[in-house]
Scaffold this active site. Structure first.
Site, PDB file in Angstrom:
ATOM      1  N   ASP A   1      32.308  57.520  -5.242  1.00 48.14           N
ATOM      2  CA  ASP A   1      33.502  57.967  -5.943  1.00 48.14           C
ATOM      3  C   ASP A   1      34.470  58.674  -4.987  1.00 48.14           C
ATOM      4  O   ASP A   1      34.079  59.181  -3.936  1.00 48.14           O
ATOM      5  CB  ASP A   1      33.123  58.947  -7.058  1.00 48.14           C
ATOM      6  CG  ASP A   1      32.201  58.311  -8.087  1.00 48.14           C
ATOM      7  OD1 ASP A   1      32.296  57.088  -8.280  1.00 48.14           O
ATOM      8  OD2 ASP A   1      31.391  59.051  -8.659  1.00 48.14           O
ATOM      9  N   TYR A   2      35.707  58.727  -5.405  1.00 47.22           N
ATOM     10  CA  TYR A   2      36.778  59.405  -4.654  1.00 47.22           C
ATOM     11  C   TYR A   2      36.371  60.813  -4.248  1.00 47.22           C
ATOM     12  O   TYR A   2      36.601  61.246  -3.110  1.00 47.22           O
ATOM     13  CB  TYR A   2      38.031  59.434  -5.534  1.00 47.22           C
ATOM     14  CG  TYR A   2      39.231  60.101  -4.922  1.00 47.22           C
ATOM     15  CD1 TYR A   2      40.027  59.430  -4.002  1.00 47.22           C
ATOM     16  CD2 TYR A   2      39.590  61.397  -5.288  1.00 47.22           C
ATOM     17  CE1 TYR A   2      41.153  60.035  -3.437  1.00 47.22           C
ATOM     18  CE2 TYR A   2      40.702  62.013  -4.740  1.00 47.22           C
ATOM     19  CZ  TYR A   2      41.481  61.327  -3.816  1.00 47.22           C
ATOM     20  OH  TYR A   2      42.588  61.925  -3.275  1.00 47.22           O
TER      21      TYR A   2
END
Length: 244
Positions: free
Chosen positions: A103-104
């Protein structure tokens, strides 16, 4: 044999969805003939052209990146955000892509390659490649909560496979804890959703290990090429589930 859109995506020319659009628009040729069927399968011996440019067969490369937080695990981003492949642009000429995703706002170990078959072996749950994460969570998980994760817990997209989970430390006053969790699936934001399901949302998440690989010697944003022996061992793991 692989689906045509998958081969185009693995070559780094376009995303899978964009590749499908290019096929439907008649912009893809296989062995000199326009192909508009999304179900078309091709082999390594087939010649593929996209917008009149032939896909060149590249030497296979394999990299281990210490992904920092705040970077997209993708080849491109329509919002103009920095992607993991941007880190490699000055030094790596092959069209690489991330193996799975982080994820970011998740940091840690991420593999990148231009080898589609290898990526499939590393990411499909049936091959059971372990990925280990360190999660800093809000609240202190109960013993029963950890057991639920160990057995597999129901999420909105189905029950997770059994996980290895332990709480390595906790601060009762601050109501924080650090847990280590090992899974072999790779659903979207899976670890975060698992801890949310037991009432202890993740505050910070880092992938520490991928199979036997770790981040030793690397700082966030740094990477190294995998050795031939490491690639071979990963393939062995995907075939047998263990290293002899």
């Amino acid at each position: 044999m692989e689906r045509l859109q998958k081969v185009i995506a693995y070559a780094g020319v376009a995303s899978r969805r964009k590749a499908e659009q290019l096929i439907l628009e008649g912009k893809v040729k296989v062995n000199g003939k326009v192909v508009k069927e999304l179900g078309t399968k091709v082999s390594n011996s087939d010649s593929i052209e996209v917008n009149g440019i032939k896909l060149e067969k590249e030497d296979k490369v394999y990299f281990l990146l210490y992904k920092p937080r705040g970077i997209i695990s993708a080849v491109t981003d329509d919002k103009g955000r920095k992607t993991v492949t941007d880190i490699f642009k000055k030094h790596v000429h092959q069209r690489i892509f991330p193996v799975g995703r982080l994820d970011y706002d998740t940091s840690g170990l991420l593999l990148l390659t231009n080898d589609g078959e290898f990526a499939y072996q590393m990411t499909h749950p049936k091959f059971k490649i372990d990925k280990t994460y360190i999660a800093r969570v809000k609240g202190i998980p109960t013993i029963e909560g950890l057991k639920k994760l160990q057995r597999g817990i129901k999420l909105e997209d189905g029950k997770t496979a059994p996980a290895k989970v332990s709480m390595t430390s906790f601060d009762e006053k601050a109501q924080k804890a650090i847990c280590e969790i090992t899974i072999h699936e790779g659903r979207n934001r899976q670890v975060r959703r698992m801890f949310e399901a037991i009432g202890t949302p993740v505050v910070k998440l880092k992938r520490e290990r991928f199979a036997f690989l770790d981040l030793a010697g690397l700082m966030p944003g740094e990477y190294r090429e995998l050795t031939k022996h490491e690639v071979k061992l990963l393939r062995v793991l995907s075939d047998t589930g263990k290293i002899e």
